[in-house]
Design an enzyme around this catalytic site. Structure first.
Site, PDB file in Angstrom:
ATOM      1  N   HIS A 140       0.734  -1.014   0.260  1.00 54.07           N
ATOM      2  CA  HIS A 140       0.027  -0.032  -0.024  1.00 54.07           C
ATOM      3  C   HIS A 140       1.142   1.246   0.085  1.00 54.07           C
ATOM      4  O   HIS A 140       1.871   1.178   0.562  1.00 54.07           O
ATOM      5  CB  HIS A 140      -0.662  -0.102   1.130  1.00 54.07           C
ATOM      6  CG  HIS A 140      -1.925   0.814   1.488  1.00 54.07           C
ATOM      7  ND1 HIS A 140      -1.542   2.567   1.998  1.00 54.07           N
ATOM      8  CD2 HIS A 140      -3.110   0.819   1.068  1.00 54.07           C
ATOM      9  CE1 HIS A 140      -3.076   2.854   1.753  1.00 54.07           C
ATOM     10  NE2 HIS A 140      -3.696   2.267   1.779  1.00 54.07           N
ATOM     11  N   ASP A 217       3.309  -4.250   8.012  1.00 57.32           N
ATOM     12  CA  ASP A 217       1.875  -3.802   8.416  1.00 57.32           C
ATOM     13  C   ASP A 217       0.514  -4.723   8.255  1.00 57.32           C
ATOM     14  O   ASP A 217       0.471  -5.405   7.512  1.00 57.32           O
ATOM     15  CB  ASP A 217       1.991  -3.028   6.595  1.00 57.32           C
ATOM     16  CG  ASP A 217       0.628  -2.314   5.976  1.00 57.32           C
ATOM     17  OD1 ASP A 217       0.055  -2.209   6.903  1.00 57.32           O
ATOM     18  OD2 ASP A 217       0.197  -1.455   5.697  1.00 57.32           O
ATOM     19  N   GLN A 220      -4.282  -5.117   7.289  1.00 57.67           N
ATOM     20  CA  GLN A 220      -5.580  -6.133   6.322  1.00 57.67           C
ATOM     21  C   GLN A 220      -5.594  -7.173   7.599  1.00 57.67           C
ATOM     22  O   GLN A 220      -5.786  -8.377   6.852  1.00 57.67           O
ATOM     23  CB  GLN A 220      -5.186  -6.372   4.779  1.00 57.67           C
ATOM     24  CG  GLN A 220      -5.441  -4.834   4.242  1.00 57.67           C
ATOM     25  CD  GLN A 220      -6.864  -4.174   4.075  1.00 57.67           C
ATOM     26  OE1 GLN A 220      -7.390  -4.777   4.822  1.00 57.67           O
ATOM     27  NE2 GLN A 220      -7.291  -3.156   4.191  1.00 57.67           N
ATOM     28  N   LYS A 243     -10.133  -0.202  10.093  1.00 55.83           N
ATOM     29  CA  LYS A 243     -10.437  -1.892   9.375  1.00 55.83           C
ATOM     30  C   LYS A 243     -10.450  -2.739  10.416  1.00 55.83           C
ATOM     31  O   LYS A 243     -10.502  -3.544  10.300  1.00 55.83           O
ATOM     32  CB  LYS A 243      -9.414  -2.160   8.758  1.00 55.83           C
ATOM     33  CG  LYS A 243      -8.393  -0.767   7.915  1.00 55.83           C
ATOM     34  CD  LYS A 243      -7.142  -1.479   7.013  1.00 55.83           C
ATOM     35  CE  LYS A 243      -7.411   0.275   6.008  1.00 55.83           C
ATOM     36  NZ  LYS A 243      -8.093   0.606   4.777  1.00 55.83           N
ATOM     37  N   CYS A 381      -5.037   2.998  -3.157  1.00 57.60           N
ATOM     38  CA  CYS A 381      -3.334   3.521  -3.159  1.00 57.60           C
ATOM     39  C   CYS A 381      -2.684   2.136  -2.868  1.00 57.60           C
ATOM     40  O   CYS A 381      -1.956   1.763  -2.508  1.00 57.60           O
ATOM     41  CB  CYS A 381      -3.827   3.642  -0.876  1.00 57.60           C
ATOM     42  SG  CYS A 381      -4.868   5.129  -1.536  1.00 57.60           S
TER      43      CYS A 381
HETATM   44  N1  PLP Z   1      -1.776  -0.408   5.019  1.00 56.19           N
HETATM   45  C1  PLP Z   1      -2.449  -1.333   4.278  1.00 56.19           C
HETATM   46  C2  PLP Z   1      -2.384  -2.504   3.908  1.00 56.19           C
HETATM   47  C3  PLP Z   1      -3.729  -0.609   3.693  1.00 56.19           C
HETATM   48  O1  PLP Z   1      -4.562  -1.987   3.256  1.00 56.19           O
HETATM   49  C4  PLP Z   1      -3.884   0.685   4.105  1.00 56.19           C
HETATM   50  C5  PLP Z   1      -4.965   1.229   3.868  1.00 56.19           C
HETATM   51  O2  PLP Z   1      -6.012   1.130   3.201  1.00 56.19           O
HETATM   52  C6  PLP Z   1      -3.082   1.350   5.220  1.00 56.19           C
HETATM   53  C7  PLP Z   1      -2.130   1.004   5.095  1.00 56.19           C
HETATM   54  C8  PLP Z   1      -3.103   2.563   5.576  1.00 56.19           C
HETATM   55  O3  PLP Z   1      -3.891   2.414   6.522  1.00 56.19           O
HETATM   56  P1  PLP Z   1      -4.724   3.530   7.443  1.00 56.19           P
HETATM   57  O4  PLP Z   1      -5.292   4.312   5.708  1.00 56.19           O
HETATM   58  O5  PLP Z   1      -5.628   3.667   7.903  1.00 56.19           O
HETATM   59  O6  PLP Z   1      -3.662   4.701   7.324  1.00 56.19           O
END
Ligand code: PLP
Length: 423
Positions: A140, A217, A220, A243, A381
């Site tokens: 992402h 990270d 998900q 999430k 993204c």
């Molecule tokens: N990392 C992953 C794999 C994501 O799917 C997302 C958001 O879709 C993020 C990071 C960023 O999360 P946030 O926008 O809640 O900071």
């Protein structure tokens, strides 16, 4: 009994024998029980954000109605209660992800802020000209751009591990990229664009064998599977509250304490110091050192309630149910020759990214919305992974444990309609 506890205890654990009682779960999520243009909402966008159970909504409301005060510095009763609620949420997050102590949890706005925090503290301290940060091709933007910014600031380089046509990291290539200049590996536990579950435990072991720390990270992953940071042996692990069935604007960074407590502050301000004079300021220990200013207290309380809720439902049952639903959905979509799945990893979580012959993903999303079906269309993204698969965008249906087989059937009918339009 507190309102949160009573809201959670109203739910009966929905796993009865082998059957996951999804209808019972759905009743806990008021937003799911609505219609769009007279059609029942089919919410298939949980990878973007999840819906919230009553237990979370009520916990946040109760906090503002009864306990609202600023934390840590107050002597009055409300401030003590608010501080207790905030710190109790930290303990819940620590237990939930298997941290060894609550001080290993820093509250942040979400996964994005957590990664930026590590980039600007760990990264600025440990990386210099010619050093490398290693990420994967499926990240992402939140796990790409903070490292690019760090590289601009320090002269370090971003290296990218390749993925195969199924959307899996090529582990031999990963090992080859782990070199003497690699100072950090940062990888998604689960890809938001493809659904791939990466073998992070083994990848961490390979990095650690070379003395390289790893950030995972988990944005998900945490909502869908039991995560234990100590079993994984992660150095940093990040996720977002919104999430994970909790509020927006709150998330957590886990950091191994010895590592975390060595890092310099991220932002300066109130609550992160032990003393301030114009000549010299000394900083608090972790995690307070990283929590400058008034935090999202109600958000932390809501996240704590979300964790209580998830634990009451049971993560094992959730994972098994979602896996079964993903298999059903994958088979159903595979029956449509005009639909092409992007991301077919052998180990996958509930994300179905696809294209439809002749139809732009945004048009697909708009037509599905007219049927009450909420999906996401775009690059999610994750532009580099879209480019890897040669598509500018996909349609993404993402699942949570409140989705049903009937909803997948509605999606398939909706897609048949789309195919007719673009035939
Ligand atoms: N990392 C992953 C794999 C994501 O799917 C997302 C958001 O879709 C993020 C990071 C960023 O999360 P946030 O926008 O809640 O900071």
């Amino acid at each position: 009994m507190s309102t949160i506890a009573s809201a959670v205890s109203r739910m009966v654990t929905p796993v009865v024998g082998d059957t996951f009682d999804v209808e019972r779960v759905r009743r806990d999520f008021p937003a799911l029980l609505q219609s769009i243009d007279g059609k029942p909402l089919v919410y298939l966008d949980s990878a973007a954000t999840t819906q919230k159970p009553d237990a979370v909504i009520e916990a946040v409301e109760r906090f503002y109605r009864e306990d609202n005060a600023n934390i840590h510095r107050g002597v009055h009763r409300l401030s003590v209660r608010a501080t207790d609620a905030y710190e109790s949420a930290r303990r819940k997050v620590a237990r939930f992800v298997g941290a060894s102590r609550p001080e290993e949890i820093v509250f942040v706005r979400g996964a994005t802020e957590a990664i930026n925090l590590v980039a600007q503290t760990f990264g600025r301290t440990h990386l210099g000209v010619g050093d490398e940060v290693l990420i994967s091709h499926m990240e992402h933007h939140a796990n790409i751009v903070p490292w690019q910014m760090l590289c601009e600031q320090t002269g370090a380089q971003l290296r990218v591990m390749p993925i195969n046509d199924r959307g899996e990291i090529i582990i031999d290539e990963y090992e080859r990229l782990l070199g003497p200049r690699t100072k950090l590996v940062s990888i998604a536990h689960v890809s938001n664009a493809l659904g791939t579950i990466n073998p992070v435990q083994g990848m961490i072991a390979l990095a650690h064998a070379r003395g390289i720390p790893v950030l995972v990270d988990g944005a998900q992953a945490v909502p869908h599977m039991k995560v234990d940071v100590r079993t994984l042996d992660a150095d940093f692990y990040v996720f977002s509250g919104h999430k994970t069935f909790g509020p927006t604007g709150i998330g957590a960074l886990y950091g191994r304490y010895e590592l975390l407590d060595q890092l310099p502050p991220y932002q300066g301000g109130g609550d992160m110091i032990t003393s301030v004079t114009f000549e010299k300021t000394t900083y608090a220990k972790a995690p307070q050192r990283f929590e400058a200013g008034t935090p999202h207290i109600a958000g932390a309380v809501g996240l704590g309630a979300a964790i209580d809720y998830l634990e009451a439902v049971g993560l094992q049952g959730i994972t098994a149910y979602e896996h079964e639903l993903l298999t059903y959905a994958t088979e159903a979509l595979s029956g449509l020759p005009e639909v092409h799945l992007v991301g077919t990893a052998r180990d996958k979580a509930g994300v179905l990214s696809f294209t439809v012959d002749g139809a732009h993903p945004h048009d697909v999303g708009t037509i599905l919305d007219q049927q009450g079906i909420a999906v996401r269309a775009g690059h999610h993204c994750a532009q580099p992974v879209m480019e890897r698969f040669g598509v500018p965008a996909t349609v993404r249906a993402s699942l949570a444990f409140y989705n049903t087989r009937e909803e997948i059937d509605v999606l398939v009918r909706g897609l048949r309609g789309v195919i007719e339009v673009f035939r």
